[in-house]
Scaffold this motif. Structure first.
Motif, mmCIF file in Angstrom:
data_model
loop_
_atom_site.group_PDB
_atom_site.id
_atom_site.type_symbol
_atom_site.label_atom_id
_atom_site.label_comp_id
_atom_site.label_asym_id
_atom_site.label_seq_id
_atom_site.Cartn_x
_atom_site.Cartn_y
_atom_site.Cartn_z
ATOM 1 N N TRP A 134 4.476 9.498 18.856
ATOM 2 C CA TRP A 134 4.192 8.670 17.689
ATOM 3 C C TRP A 134 3.536 9.548 16.634
ATOM 4 C CZ3 TRP A 134 5.223 3.524 16.772
ATOM 5 C CH2 TRP A 134 5.632 2.750 17.865
ATOM 6 N N ARG A 135 3.798 9.233 15.358
ATOM 7 C CA ARG A 135 3.145 9.936 14.255
ATOM 8 C C ARG A 135 2.241 8.980 13.504
ATOM 9 N NH1 ARG A 135 7.013 13.413 16.494
ATOM 10 N NH2 ARG A 135 5.886 15.337 16.258
ATOM 11 N N ILE A 136 1.064 9.428 13.188
ATOM 12 C CA ILE A 136 0.166 8.643 12.356
ATOM 13 C C ILE A 136 -0.218 9.510 11.158
ATOM 14 C CG2 ILE A 136 -2.070 7.469 12.251
ATOM 15 C CD1 ILE A 136 -1.698 6.821 15.253
ATOM 16 N N TYR A 137 0.258 9.105 9.986
ATOM 17 C CA TYR A 137 -0.034 9.840 8.759
ATOM 18 C C TYR A 137 -1.173 9.139 8.035
ATOM 19 C CZ TYR A 137 4.576 11.888 9.582
ATOM 20 O OH TYR A 137 5.659 12.527 10.134
ATOM 21 N N VAL A 138 -2.210 9.877 7.755
ATOM 22 C CA VAL A 138 -3.329 9.318 7.011
ATOM 23 C C VAL A 138 -3.297 9.903 5.602
ATOM 24 C CG1 VAL A 138 -5.827 9.139 6.862
ATOM 25 C CG2 VAL A 138 -4.684 9.005 9.095
ATOM 26 N N PHE A 139 -3.078 9.033 4.632
ATOM 27 C CA PHE A 139 -3.107 9.452 3.228
ATOM 28 C C PHE A 139 -4.530 9.228 2.740
ATOM 29 C CE2 PHE A 139 1.282 8.754 4.272
ATOM 30 C CZ PHE A 139 1.909 9.821 3.650
ATOM 31 N N LEU A 179 0.820 -1.214 0.000
ATOM 32 C CA LEU A 179 0.000 0.000 0.000
ATOM 33 C C LEU A 179 0.859 1.271 0.000
ATOM 34 C CD1 LEU A 179 -2.751 -0.958 2.610
ATOM 35 C CD2 LEU A 179 -2.903 -1.015 0.099
ATOM 36 N N ALA A 180 2.149 1.114 0.352
ATOM 37 C CA ALA A 180 3.038 2.280 0.381
ATOM 38 C C ALA A 180 4.472 1.776 0.263
ATOM 39 C CB ALA A 180 2.840 3.079 1.672
ATOM 40 N N ASP A 181 4.833 1.423 -0.960
ATOM 41 C CA ASP A 181 6.159 0.827 -1.190
ATOM 42 C C ASP A 181 7.295 1.771 -0.800
ATOM 43 O OD1 ASP A 181 5.566 -1.689 -2.050
ATOM 44 O OD2 ASP A 181 5.263 -1.064 -4.144
ATOM 45 N N GLY A 182 7.051 3.050 -0.893
ATOM 46 C CA GLY A 182 8.109 4.018 -0.605
ATOM 47 C C GLY A 182 8.323 4.264 0.876
ATOM 48 N N ILE A 233 1.998 5.359 -2.901
ATOM 49 C CA ILE A 233 0.936 5.215 -1.906
ATOM 50 C C ILE A 233 -0.394 4.914 -2.593
ATOM 51 C CG2 ILE A 233 -0.334 6.422 -0.074
ATOM 52 C CD1 ILE A 233 2.296 8.192 0.158
ATOM 53 N N ASP A 234 -1.045 3.895 -2.110
ATOM 54 C CA ASP A 234 -2.344 3.508 -2.648
ATOM 55 C C ASP A 234 -3.332 4.660 -2.478
ATOM 56 O OD1 ASP A 234 -3.831 0.629 -3.277
ATOM 57 O OD2 ASP A 234 -5.151 2.169 -2.426
ATOM 58 N N ARG A 235 -4.111 4.913 -3.532
ATOM 59 C CA ARG A 235 -4.994 6.086 -3.515
ATOM 60 C C ARG A 235 -6.343 5.815 -2.859
ATOM 61 N NH1 ARG A 235 -2.772 10.350 -6.291
ATOM 62 N NH2 ARG A 235 -0.811 9.812 -7.309
ATOM 63 N N ASP A 236 -6.474 4.640 -2.260
ATOM 64 C CA ASP A 236 -7.747 4.322 -1.605
ATOM 65 C C ASP A 236 -7.699 4.580 -0.100
ATOM 66 O OD1 ASP A 236 -10.419 3.414 -1.800
ATOM 67 O OD2 ASP A 236 -9.786 1.524 -0.851
ATOM 68 N N GLY A 237 -6.616 5.193 0.378
ATOM 69 C CA GLY A 237 -6.560 5.511 1.804
ATOM 70 C C GLY A 237 -5.606 4.613 2.559
#
Lengths: 629, 629
Positions: free
Chosen positions: B492-497, B456-459, B588-592
């Motif tokens: 902690w960091r939580i990044y929501v794409f 879902l987020a190879d990078g 990053i997957d564009r579905d969230g």
């Protein structure tokens, strides 16, 4: 930044070695000084910071306040000011703590429901890329803090002398220290006691109500009427979506300029209270913070601003006023006597705060003056240099006031009264170079050559500030901004853009030999006890890739020996950045060009590499040691 | 940087408000502390700087030196360290004073005249763009100065306690402060006097001869033989053209690693003195500086190095040695008791200086450990978290030693003995990610999830450091590096794409509600007296242009209310940078997608936006308040 060259320095390398008058600097204000500066605002502090770099010059800066400014009124920092901060070494740090403006939003009544405002436009800040520096908002108090640090870390270890108010001065031409200044204790134990300090030069940077200005017989002329705004720096709970964007908001109840501020939450609002008619001053001045907040809520309907904390507020009244001269030389004495007293900043020009210009123009006043006083006091240059300060800066102040009149009257116009609905945003975008601080173009004088060779480097207009571009340093392959290597150390810069033809190195060697040996070369005026680059910083930029430059073959003027061990400085030799060729970017002739840049970063001259006679002739009137060719 | 939100702050905003144990902090070392750190080197200081951010924790750091380090031995700063400095707030400043490596030159015997060296290759540093941060050289003393400033400006106002040497320790499990440390006065009036300080946790960052290591029964194992170099930091007059470039020089008389240093003139040379055989230690150690200089001149023929000033020199001998564990839990006690004493840095791993790794790996040891101790002491996390320190870092040290063995043996090989003439430069280029500090990849554990959702987020590889990319902040249109907004504050960091589909906002709202309200959400463990984002910093990144994001519609978890006035923080809402779409750049997957990042910047988990159960389950073992789903 060069350090360790006289031996290892363990601590912070931005703290320069103490030298000259910095050794055993008296804590108390002495009776006799070289330069006395009145006022620790932006104009005074930058001048002090510049003069603090001259180890042989005693400069003191006084202020009637008891100490450091806690909260200032100015907050707009144009890109030209950040460029200036870079030269003083603190651009990155102040940028990190500032709010950065990237766009401006325009809000107007919703045509379909005029009691509500809507966003009608966004304009990118510096859409044309006039500068590599940002446009910032940060409290003036922090700008002053950074200049104070520069002074404290300078060879002269300067600190402001707080608690002294200017009372009066007298100039007795002929004396070694011709200006006698009466100061009065304004803070501390001995409030009210007065004393006299004698100086060679005095700068009045003491604000719109300047007593120094009065003492030299200058007056501000201009508008009769003042315009009033309620200004507040506040924290608020709000549903206005652009609260972190700079906005011009215009609706029927009035207009607001919204300025987001550093730190993520604070913002400033200028709420228009209109022209103040004679006789109505008292009622305007008594406008309460609650009334200003109420008015803001009316203008921003349907959004609400629920103010939780007021950091600072004021009713701010100001007209457009200007002094006709920036020094104590009356028109009839011009060319006969040299100035001894100068004024700068708000003492010279007052105008609206809305274009965010005041602090910026004031700092450029000081940056223009500082090195000139330094060079005259050090004996590098004759006193005639000092007349250029008033001549150069008065014009700039006039331009500023004309610009600000137009902008502030547009801001105050009701949307329905604008000739064109987009007039305000069009003006903002069209004139961007001016408020960014880059329209200043000094006229020819002894410090600005004529434009006869301008075509050799179109991208470095003579009289305008040197617009930096990236280059690659040959010795270490670092990509750097050429202009950022020029710190505010009072030196002239001479950039030699090298030819590529087969005899290119030979021609550079001819130039180098002339610079180092000709009695007509400005460099030969440098004292024998100093390093050869102490007064003139001479750099070379090659057109070829840095791997193709043989640094061992580069002529001596570009590889000077410096310091106690007379080590070779290799950091003055550059090559074009392969990704952004400075020759192409700045339209530089590929046959060899010399660009002369003043200590305050303005381009003084452009000429061919071969024109050493012209170079000598340009510097002759600026040197006490050289004569015209 | 958020400030002014509790009211206007006049001074330097990087000085945090004093809080907790910083209020009335005793100047003298107390008898009882939470954490005692032994050694003010890089490993100790970063741990102290990290713990200084926890207002409730008393940390003291002692050193046997009488004061600040004047000149250190380490100077190589890999990009990962600069990334770390950014989190601590001083990357820009240290970069400005450092030497920046952009390329490395390789010099070998001229095939047509083998008694002369010639440049045979240049290699670009970080040619693949593994990091946006530079590779620097600057004296270790300055790195320590910056960490000391971070500590001094923290809420706890920490300063090191100099003049105390570690003698011994005893651990009595069951006590509130189970570690009793005996310290001896090593400087000042009372030299030789001993005392006992009790602590909950102790870190030995006391170097290669660590007494703390000995006290917990660890030993260094590895090579028997040491390799010796003559090392000198000098100023010199030289005709060697690459004196300001990092060089590997190999010729018949031997090899040199040339390291240009900060300030424009100083440089370091490592001159190879060979393997030290048993019995020959004394003669190697007595190699004089003149002999080292003479050897350097032989190797560099036909160039000469005329040394004018020696800032520091040493004969440096070191082997490749490693400890099998980084804490006091013996293999047989793993899982039974939690560690109380840790070791870090040179106490755990010694190796050559030539790859410029030592200081860097040591700092990552400390960065790994600091937040873990902080979270356990604050009651956020159970003691089991602490076992991950040794487990994670011992592997890294092993990798380092393997890498350094290969690099230093290649460096010591005579050119004629290399299998391939370009073997050295090929190795340098091929392995660049390792010495830059970015090959670290932690294995799954309670602080690193499995890789089941990696696609879902190879990078953002799970277990590797979060590689930043630029994004545009919605509220003010500023383009910023997303990763640089994460400071070393222990959160902690939580990044929501965010997804773009039509119900995207609704799905974000579901996530937000779960985060704020579910008993399984890590956020609900945050104390009610704290701001909702005090433990978990939750940001959202939208795919669309920032002008298309309606900030008023963004769910609450991304717009928390903070501080005394409970103002809305708008700075957690981002949009893709139109010139560098983070979704494309990091796959990053564009579905969230949700990306969880540890306080030390390592990616802990990647999961779909909808997987709130998994998110809760990941944090349950890390929380004293949550249980598994």
């Amino acid at each position: 930044m060069q350090f360790h060259h006289n031996g290892y320095v363990s601590g912070d390398p931005t703290i320069q070695p103490v030298a000259g008058v910095g050794i055993n600097r008296p804590e108390e204000l002495p009776d006799v000084v070289d330069v006395l500066i009145v006022g620790t605002g932006p104009a005074g502090m930058i001048t002090a910071a510049q003069l603090s770099q001259f180890p042989g010059i005693t400069t003191r800066i006084v202020d009637r306040r008891a100490g450091r400014l806690e909260i200032g009124q100015a907050d707009g920092i144009q890109a030209r000011s950040v460029e200036t901060f870079q030269a003083f070494g603190f651009a990155d740090r102040i940028t990190a703590e500032a709010y950065r403006i990237t766009e401006m939003a325009f809000w107007k009544p919703d045509p379909s429901n005029p009691s509500n405002i809507i966003r009608t436009a966004r304009a990118i800040d510096d859409a044309t890329g006039v500068s590599e520096f940002p446009h910032l908002l940060v409290n003036q108090a922090r700008v002053l803090d950074y200049f104070a640090e520069v002074m404290a870390h300078s060879p002269t270890r300067m600190t402001p002398d707080y608690g002294w108010e200017f009372d009066s001065l007298e100039v007795s031409d002929g004396d070694d220290y011709p200006v006698a200044v009466t100061l009065v204790r304004s803070a501390g134990e001995h409030v009210g006691e007065s004393r006299i300090v004698r100086a060679k030069y005095v700068l009045g940077a003491d604000g719109a109500r300047s007593k120094v200005r009065d003492a030299i017989g200058c007056t501000l002329a201009g508008d009769q009427a003042n315009h009033a705004w309620g200004v507040m720096d506040v924290l608020a709970d709000t549903d206005f979506p652009d609260i972190r964007t700079k906005c011009a908001i215009q609706s029927s109840p009035g207009s607001i300029l919204l300025i987001p501020r550093e730190g993520g939450h604070l913002f400033r609002m200028y709420v228009d209270l209109g022209e103040v008619q004679a006789g109505a001053e008292t009622s305007v001045r008594s406008t309460s913070i609650d009334q200003v907040i109420e008015k803001a809520n009316e203008i921003m309907h349907p959004y609400r601003v629920d103010v939780k904390n007021v950091a600072w507020n004021s009713v701010y009244e100001v007209g457009h006023r200007l002094t006709s001269r920036f020094d104590d030389v009356r028109v009839e004495d011009q060319g006969i006597r040299s100035p001894r007293v100068f004024i700068a900043g708000d003492a010279c020009h007052t105008h609206s705060a809305k274009a965010g210009q005041g602090m910026n123009v004031s700092m450029q006043d000081g940056f223009n003056l500082g090195w000139k006083i330094g060079h005259v006091l050090e004996g590098r240059s004759p006193e005639s240099l000092l007349a250029t300060y008033s001549a150069e800066r008065q014009v700039i102040a006039k331009n500023l006031i004309d610009f600000d009149k137009e902008w502030s009257s547009l801001m105050a116009t009701k949307p329905e009264d604008l000739a064109d609905p987009t007039e305000l945003e069009d003006f903002y975008v069209r004139t961007a170079e001016f408020p960014a601080g880059f329209m200043t173009e000094y006229a020819p004088s002894i410090v600005v050559a004529d434009r006869s060779h301008q075509s050799l480097a179109d991208g470095f207009p003579v009289g305008k500030r040197f617009k930096s571009a990236t280059v690659r340093r040959v010795c270490d392959g670092n990509d750097l901004h050429l202009g950022h290597q020029a710190t505010a150390d009072g030196r002239w810069r001479i950039y030699v853009f090298a030819p590529t033809d087969t005899d290119g190195i030979a021609r550079l060697r001819t130039f180098s030999d002339w610079m180092l040996e000709s009695p007509a070369s400005p460099v030969t005026a440098t004292p024998a006890t100093a390093d050869v680059d102490d007064w003139f910083d001479v750099k070379v930029i090659f057109q070829q890739d840095h791997t193709q430059v043989d640094i061992a073959a580069v002529p001596r003027i570009f590889r000077p020996r410096v310091g106690e061990f007379q080590l070779v400085d290799l950091e003055k030799v550059y090559a074009a950045d392969p990704y952004n060729d400075i020759f192409a970017a700045r339209g530089i002739d590929r046959d060899g060009v010399v660009v002369v840049v003043r200590p305050d970063q303005y381009v003084a001259a452009v000429m061919p590499l071969s024109a050493t006679n012209e170079l000598g002739d340009f510097f002759a009137p600026l040197s006490t040691a050289l004569t015209l060719h």
